[in-house]
Design a protein around this motif. Sequence first.
Motif, short mmCIF file in Angstrom:
data_model
loop_
_atom_site.label_atom_id
_atom_site.label_comp_id
_atom_site.label_asym_id
_atom_site.label_seq_id
_atom_site.Cartn_x
_atom_site.Cartn_y
_atom_site.Cartn_z
N UNK A 190 0.84 -1.20 0.00
CA UNK A 190 0.00 0.00 0.00
C UNK A 190 0.87 1.25 0.00
N UNK A 191 0.23 2.37 -0.33
CA UNK A 191 0.94 3.65 -0.28
C UNK A 191 1.12 4.07 1.17
N UNK A 192 2.21 4.79 1.43
CA UNK A 192 2.49 5.31 2.77
C UNK A 192 2.93 6.76 2.64
N UNK A 193 2.31 7.60 3.43
CA UNK A 193 2.60 9.03 3.38
C UNK A 193 4.08 9.28 3.66
N UNK A 194 4.73 9.99 2.76
CA UNK A 194 6.13 10.33 2.93
C UNK A 194 7.11 9.28 2.44
N UNK A 195 6.63 8.12 1.99
CA UNK A 195 7.50 7.06 1.51
C UNK A 195 7.43 7.00 -0.02
N UNK A 196 8.46 7.48 -0.67
CA UNK A 196 8.47 7.55 -2.13
C UNK A 196 8.70 6.19 -2.78
N UNK A 197 9.05 5.19 -2.00
CA UNK A 197 9.30 3.86 -2.55
C UNK A 197 8.13 2.90 -2.34
N UNK A 198 7.08 3.39 -1.68
CA UNK A 198 5.88 2.56 -1.47
C UNK A 198 4.97 2.66 -2.70
N UNK A 199 3.89 1.92 -2.70
CA UNK A 199 2.92 1.98 -3.78
C UNK A 199 2.43 3.42 -3.95
N UNK A 200 2.31 3.86 -5.21
CA UNK A 200 1.98 5.26 -5.47
C UNK A 200 0.57 5.61 -5.06
N UNK A 201 -0.36 4.68 -5.23
CA UNK A 201 -1.76 4.92 -4.89
C UNK A 201 -2.41 3.58 -4.57
N UNK A 202 -3.33 3.58 -3.62
CA UNK A 202 -3.95 2.32 -3.21
C UNK A 202 -4.96 1.80 -4.22
N UNK A 203 -5.50 2.68 -5.08
CA UNK A 203 -6.40 2.21 -6.13
C UNK A 203 -5.55 1.73 -7.30
N UNK A 204 -5.58 0.43 -7.56
CA UNK A 204 -4.78 -0.16 -8.63
C UNK A 204 -5.74 -0.83 -9.62
N UNK A 205 -5.73 -0.37 -10.86
CA UNK A 205 -6.62 -0.96 -11.85
C UNK A 205 -5.95 -2.05 -12.67
N UNK A 206 -4.63 -1.96 -12.88
CA UNK A 206 -3.97 -2.97 -13.71
C UNK A 206 -2.61 -3.33 -13.13
N UNK A 207 -2.32 -4.64 -13.11
CA UNK A 207 -0.99 -5.14 -12.77
C UNK A 207 -0.56 -6.05 -13.91
N UNK A 208 0.69 -5.91 -14.35
CA UNK A 208 1.19 -6.64 -15.52
C UNK A 208 2.58 -7.17 -15.25
N UNK A 209 2.82 -8.43 -15.59
CA UNK A 209 4.18 -8.98 -15.58
C UNK A 209 4.67 -8.99 -17.02
N UNK A 210 5.76 -8.26 -17.31
CA UNK A 210 6.22 -8.16 -18.69
C UNK A 210 7.12 -9.34 -19.06
N UNK A 211 7.63 -9.33 -20.28
CA UNK A 211 8.41 -10.45 -20.79
C UNK A 211 9.74 -10.62 -20.06
N UNK A 212 10.15 -9.59 -19.34
CA UNK A 212 11.40 -9.65 -18.58
C UNK A 212 11.16 -10.06 -17.13
N UNK A 213 9.91 -10.28 -16.76
CA UNK A 213 9.57 -10.67 -15.40
C UNK A 213 9.33 -9.50 -14.48
N UNK A 214 9.33 -8.28 -15.01
CA UNK A 214 9.09 -7.09 -14.19
C UNK A 214 7.59 -6.88 -13.98
N UNK A 215 7.24 -6.42 -12.78
CA UNK A 215 5.86 -6.13 -12.44
C UNK A 215 5.60 -4.64 -12.60
N UNK A 216 4.59 -4.31 -13.41
CA UNK A 216 4.18 -2.92 -13.64
C UNK A 216 2.80 -2.71 -13.06
N UNK A 217 2.61 -1.53 -12.45
CA UNK A 217 1.38 -1.24 -11.72
C UNK A 217 0.84 0.11 -12.15
#
Length: 309
Positions: free
Chosen positions: A73-100
């Motif tokens: 989840x997102x955390x106030x003041x933490x730039x490395x946490x999830x950007x926003x708690x509402x997530x519409x799409x999650x994708x694993x690309x051909x390199x194995x990276x997770x995009x949100x």
Amino acid sequence: MKKRSFCCIVLCLIISSAYAQSPIKNKILNYSLKNGLSFGIVNSITQDDKGFMWFATNDGLNRFDGTTFKIFKSRLGDSTALASNYVQKVLCDVHGSIWVSSRNGLSKFDSRTEKFIHYKFTSNRAVKNDISNIIQSHDGNLWITSYGQGFSYFNTKSAKVVNYTQANLSRLSSNRVLCLYEDSRGLVWVGTQEGSINVFSHKDGVIANLAGIGPPIANLPGTRINDIFEDHFHNMWIATGGGLGYYNRQSNKFTLLQTSQQGIKSKRYISVIEDSDKQLLVGLQDGGLFKVNIGTSPNYNINNFFFSR
């Protein structure tokens, strides 16, 4: 908000491959908030190259190892946490990276540190940070949508964004793009909220603004295009708010399919995909998940259109 019919109250997983923990084949399992899921509406599902399942919800990103959920989840003041708690799409690309996707930009998950790297498009006024959809391009880069602002090509190495709207792409029928699909021929299929479909060719993310590429689609019901998919015969299936569209490449013919089967009340098709048995899985809003046997020939007999569980 796009509502996934098969994930409204509990999460139903149709499993045909191994989880991170243990292999379970062709079994239906139900997971809900009491099992650790962060929210009862799941907008998107993907599986990474380690076997973990990822679930995008209205309240956080969930990773499931076959036994337990880990919630990001997102955390106030933490730039490395999830950007926003509402997530519409999650994708694993051909390199194995997770995009949100989020309402605060595009994010990439660093599996080594379990932190997020964020990409915001404030320097490009044409692209909003409210990212709704992400799909993989055959060249390893991404196509993304930001509601009301058309669609964009995102270079994952340079983070460069090329945005397409009606202003620079005259054949785009609407800027309110809901879904994208790049088919086996490299054509980009674009579905809009108004029910129109545009098809474009591209090279390295540069769209060719040419006429005559698209199929003869003239009888769509005028409702939103929710999902687009290419089957193993290279025919196209289009989930709309008023039926399931079928485009046969060989005949260059489009048909809108409906069913009058007893017990199937919804006509709002939300999602379509092919399973490991090469049958279609079709999700209906408030209607459940169904299978469609598309047979062994690339020329599907539309008179055999039938849902099974």
